[in-house]
Scaffold this motif. Structure first.
Motif, PDB file in Angstrom:
ATOM      1  N   LEU A 144      -1.039   5.354  14.002  1.00 36.35           N
ATOM      2  CA  LEU A 144       0.601   5.475  13.725  1.00 36.35           C
ATOM      3  C   LEU A 144       0.779   5.808  12.388  1.00 36.35           C
ATOM      4  CD1 LEU A 144       1.206   1.756  15.332  1.00 36.35           C
ATOM      5  CD2 LEU A 144       1.237   4.022  16.465  1.00 36.35           C
ATOM      6  N   ALA A 145       0.226   5.795  11.764  1.00 37.58           N
ATOM      7  CA  ALA A 145       0.745   6.175  10.395  1.00 37.58           C
ATOM      8  C   ALA A 145       1.256   7.640   9.970  1.00 37.58           C
ATOM      9  CB  ALA A 145      -0.437   6.100   9.085  1.00 37.58           C
ATOM     10  N   PRO A 146       0.597   8.602  10.497  1.00 39.15           N
ATOM     11  CA  PRO A 146       1.432  10.127  10.588  1.00 39.15           C
ATOM     12  C   PRO A 146       2.285  10.016  11.368  1.00 39.15           C
ATOM     13  CG  PRO A 146      -0.996   9.912  11.784  1.00 39.15           C
ATOM     14  CD  PRO A 146      -0.874   8.881  11.051  1.00 39.15           C
ATOM     15  N   ILE A 147       2.144   9.282  12.582  1.00 39.72           N
ATOM     16  CA  ILE A 147       3.430   9.592  13.301  1.00 39.72           C
ATOM     17  C   ILE A 147       4.777   8.948  12.593  1.00 39.72           C
ATOM     18  CG2 ILE A 147       4.498   8.786  15.592  1.00 39.72           C
ATOM     19  CD1 ILE A 147       1.556   8.657  16.984  1.00 39.72           C
ATOM     20  N   LEU A 148       4.562   7.663  12.092  1.00 38.61           N
ATOM     21  CA  LEU A 148       5.842   7.103  11.297  1.00 38.61           C
ATOM     22  C   LEU A 148       6.359   7.837  10.228  1.00 38.61           C
ATOM     23  CD1 LEU A 148       4.698   3.107  11.330  1.00 38.61           C
ATOM     24  CD2 LEU A 148       6.347   4.423  12.756  1.00 38.61           C
ATOM     25  N   THR A 149       5.160   8.692   9.486  1.00 40.72           N
ATOM     26  CA  THR A 149       5.823   9.511   8.329  1.00 40.72           C
ATOM     27  C   THR A 149       6.459  10.659   9.013  1.00 40.72           C
ATOM     28  OG1 THR A 149       3.627   8.653   7.389  1.00 40.72           O
ATOM     29  CG2 THR A 149       4.705  10.898   6.700  1.00 40.72           C
ATOM     30  N   LEU A 150       6.128  11.299  10.106  1.00 35.75           N
ATOM     31  CA  LEU A 150       6.838  12.233  10.649  1.00 35.75           C
ATOM     32  C   LEU A 150       8.307  11.802  11.313  1.00 35.75           C
ATOM     33  CD1 LEU A 150       6.790  15.182  11.829  1.00 35.75           C
ATOM     34  CD2 LEU A 150       5.948  14.459  13.784  1.00 35.75           C
ATOM     35  N   TRP A 151       8.337  10.597  11.743  1.00 34.27           N
ATOM     36  CA  TRP A 151       9.665  10.346  12.324  1.00 34.27           C
ATOM     37  C   TRP A 151      10.342   9.721  11.111  1.00 34.27           C
ATOM     38  CZ3 TRP A 151       7.673   6.794  17.019  1.00 34.27           C
ATOM     39  CH2 TRP A 151       7.234   7.597  18.004  1.00 34.27           C
ATOM     40  N   TRP A 157      10.746   3.943   4.152  1.00 37.11           N
ATOM     41  CA  TRP A 157      11.158   3.343   5.485  1.00 37.11           C
ATOM     42  C   TRP A 157       9.687   3.295   6.483  1.00 37.11           C
ATOM     43  CZ3 TRP A 157      14.433  -0.207   6.036  1.00 37.11           C
ATOM     44  CH2 TRP A 157      15.496  -0.167   5.257  1.00 37.11           C
ATOM     45  N   SER A 158       9.054   4.662   6.219  1.00 32.52           N
ATOM     46  CA  SER A 158       8.015   4.621   6.962  1.00 32.52           C
ATOM     47  C   SER A 158       6.607   3.673   6.683  1.00 32.52           C
ATOM     48  CB  SER A 158       7.161   6.099   6.880  1.00 32.52           C
ATOM     49  OG  SER A 158       6.914   6.386   5.402  1.00 32.52           O
ATOM     50  N   LYS A 159       6.623   3.335   5.219  1.00 36.12           N
ATOM     51  CA  LYS A 159       5.624   2.371   4.785  1.00 36.12           C
ATOM     52  C   LYS A 159       6.101   0.855   5.303  1.00 36.12           C
ATOM     53  CE  LYS A 159       4.866   5.897   2.576  1.00 36.12           C
ATOM     54  NZ  LYS A 159       5.597   7.259   2.917  1.00 36.12           N
ATOM     55  N   ILE A 160       7.488   0.660   5.130  1.00 33.67           N
ATOM     56  CA  ILE A 160       8.187  -0.621   5.405  1.00 33.67           C
ATOM     57  C   ILE A 160       7.974  -0.787   7.051  1.00 33.67           C
ATOM     58  CG2 ILE A 160      10.118  -2.080   5.851  1.00 33.67           C
ATOM     59  CD1 ILE A 160      11.224  -0.696   3.390  1.00 33.67           C
ATOM     60  N   ALA A 161       7.985   0.141   7.886  1.00 32.27           N
ATOM     61  CA  ALA A 161       7.713   0.012   9.348  1.00 32.27           C
ATOM     62  C   ALA A 161       6.391  -0.282   9.719  1.00 32.27           C
ATOM     63  CB  ALA A 161       8.244   1.416   9.880  1.00 32.27           C
ATOM     64  N   MET A 162       5.334   0.424   8.887  1.00 31.84           N
ATOM     65  CA  MET A 162       3.968  -0.021   9.134  1.00 31.84           C
ATOM     66  C   MET A 162       3.541  -1.254   8.789  1.00 31.84           C
ATOM     67  SD  MET A 162       0.830   0.969  10.105  1.00 31.84           S
ATOM     68  CE  MET A 162       1.104   2.834  10.425  1.00 31.84           C
ATOM     69  N   ALA A 163       4.151  -1.694   7.694  1.00 25.95           N
ATOM     70  CA  ALA A 163       3.849  -2.984   7.296  1.00 25.95           C
ATOM     71  C   ALA A 163       4.584  -4.182   8.277  1.00 25.95           C
ATOM     72  CB  ALA A 163       4.469  -3.429   5.657  1.00 25.95           C
ATOM     73  N   GLY A 235       0.710   9.856   3.974  1.00 28.57           N
ATOM     74  CA  GLY A 235       1.732  10.732   3.682  1.00 28.57           C
ATOM     75  C   GLY A 235       2.842  10.114   2.733  1.00 28.57           C
ATOM     76  N   ALA A 236       2.557  10.139   1.112  1.00 32.83           N
ATOM     77  CA  ALA A 236       3.596   9.596   0.338  1.00 32.83           C
ATOM     78  C   ALA A 236       3.829  10.374  -1.139  1.00 32.83           C
ATOM     79  CB  ALA A 236       3.259   8.252  -0.042  1.00 32.83           C
ATOM     80  N   SER A 237       4.612   9.901  -1.946  1.00 34.20           N
ATOM     81  CA  SER A 237       4.768  10.674  -3.030  1.00 34.20           C
ATOM     82  C   SER A 237       4.557   9.554  -4.127  1.00 34.20           C
ATOM     83  CB  SER A 237       6.099  11.616  -3.312  1.00 34.20           C
ATOM     84  OG  SER A 237       7.094  10.494  -3.008  1.00 34.20           O
ATOM     85  N   ARG A 238       4.386   8.333  -3.872  1.00 31.84           N
ATOM     86  CA  ARG A 238       4.220   7.261  -4.742  1.00 31.84           C
ATOM     87  C   ARG A 238       3.830   6.087  -4.151  1.00 31.84           C
ATOM     88  NH1 ARG A 238      10.195   5.779  -6.866  1.00 31.84           N
ATOM     89  NH2 ARG A 238      10.725   6.098  -4.739  1.00 31.84           N
ATOM     90  N   GLY A 239       3.319   5.254  -4.814  1.00 30.73           N
ATOM     91  CA  GLY A 239       2.578   4.001  -4.238  1.00 30.73           C
ATOM     92  C   GLY A 239       1.017   3.900  -4.729  1.00 30.73           C
TER      93      GLY A 239
END
Length: 315
Positions: A144-151, A157-163, A235-239
């Motif tokens: 699900l991680a790449p899908i959430l990153t794509l969406w 928000w993609s990281k919050i959604a995964m958590a 997929g991220a630029s920080r963290g």
């Protein structure tokens, strides 16, 4: 033979490649000087043997173990030094991961609480939503991680959604199971007193099973950082997850271990904070219930005393 070697080697540079350290050390002791008169070997003064990096003394000085290079398993001393020297970089990325985890934990807790209430109050919701909840856990979160990153993009928000997705099921399941195990005597007494279903739910069932909700929150505090880190890997630029991938790609394994230590400490602090908050909330609720019970007993005793001193008008 000497004339043949002179003819073949004069004016050329010859490089001898070997994978044998002993042979390389032996060949390094001799230089062939090629001139018009022929080939004259020149003996080079003996050099000390190459330093071995797998001796106990060297490993102890580097703080390494298992005779592994530092780019595979850095020693504790090197990791601690990286924690000290790169603390600003680690703190910057840890702050981003902390925000993602806290927002995911709060939203997941609220959504799990509301879903458990809905499942407990509506048989139709139980028949529709429970299979969907179980099915959601059958899908690997890594997928699900790449899908959430794509969406949702590379932002927060993609990281919050995964958590949120990771902690939603434990919170909902723990609270719903506790709601369904409400003591039957309390429910029967409330029905005898003609209490409405909404009041039974909020004033009896929810109040009785708040420890189950607290257990779900404790589990969520441990799982939430996992979701944020997995999505940062996608997929991220920080963290911290992004920093770990960046350090691994540049063979800075000491920095990767330092980020891993910071993540572990962050998870422990988050779990301890949630646990302390849950304990304090439950203790305050128990105190409130006790005070109410004492007040009711006192009022009953006063009423009984007054009725005993009142004259019997019918007598």
């Amino acid at each position: 033979m000497r004339d043949l070697a002179t003819e073949l080697l004069t004016g050329r540079t010859v490089l001898h490649v070997t994978h044998d350290a002993t042979e390389a050390a032996r060949l390094g002791q001799t230089v062939l000087l090629m001139t018009c008169a022929g080939i004259a070997p020149i003996e080079v003064p003996e050099t000390p043997a190459p330093r071995r990096f797998d001796t106990p003394e060297t490993l102890a000085s580097q703080g390494q173990a298992f005779a592994l290079p530092r780019f595979i398993l850095p020693g504790p001393g090197l990791v601690l030094e990286t924690l000290r020297t790169r603390r600003a970089l680690l703190a910057e990325h840890a702050m981003v991961t902390t925000i993602e985890v806290l927002l995911g934990l709060v939203l997941g807790g609220i959504l799990g609480f509301a879903s458990a209430i809905l499942l407990a109050a509506s048989p139709l919701a139980r028949s529709v939503l429970r299979p969907m909840l179980v099915l959601s856990q059958a899908v690997p979160v890594f997928a699900l991680a790449p899908i959430l990153t794509l969406w949702l993009g590379y932002g927060l928000w993609s990281k919050i959604a995964m958590a949120l997705l990771i902690i939603y099921f434990p919170v909902t399941s723990a609270f719903f199971d506790a709601l369904m195990r409400t003591p039957p005597g309390w429910l029967e007494l409330s029905r005898v007193m003609n209490a409405r279903p909404a009041r039974i739910l909020w004033h009896i069932r929810v109040q009785a099973v708040l420890p189950g909700f607290a257990s779900g929150l404790r589990l969520a505090a441990v799982y939430a950082p996992i979701g944020a880190i997995i999505c940062e890997w996608g997929g991220a630029s920080r963290g911290l997850g992004y920093l770990m991938l960046l350090a691994n790609g540049r063979a800075k394994i000491d920095l990767m271990f330092a980020a891993l230590i910071v993540l572990a400490v962050l998870t422990l602090i988050l779990h301890a904070t949630v646990d302390a908050a849950c304990r304090r909330l439950l203790e305050s609720l128990d105190t409130t219930r006790t005070n109410r019970s004492v007040m009711r007993l006192s009022m009953s005793a006063v009423a009984a005393k007054n009725s005993a001193h009142c004259p019997d008008d019918l007598g």
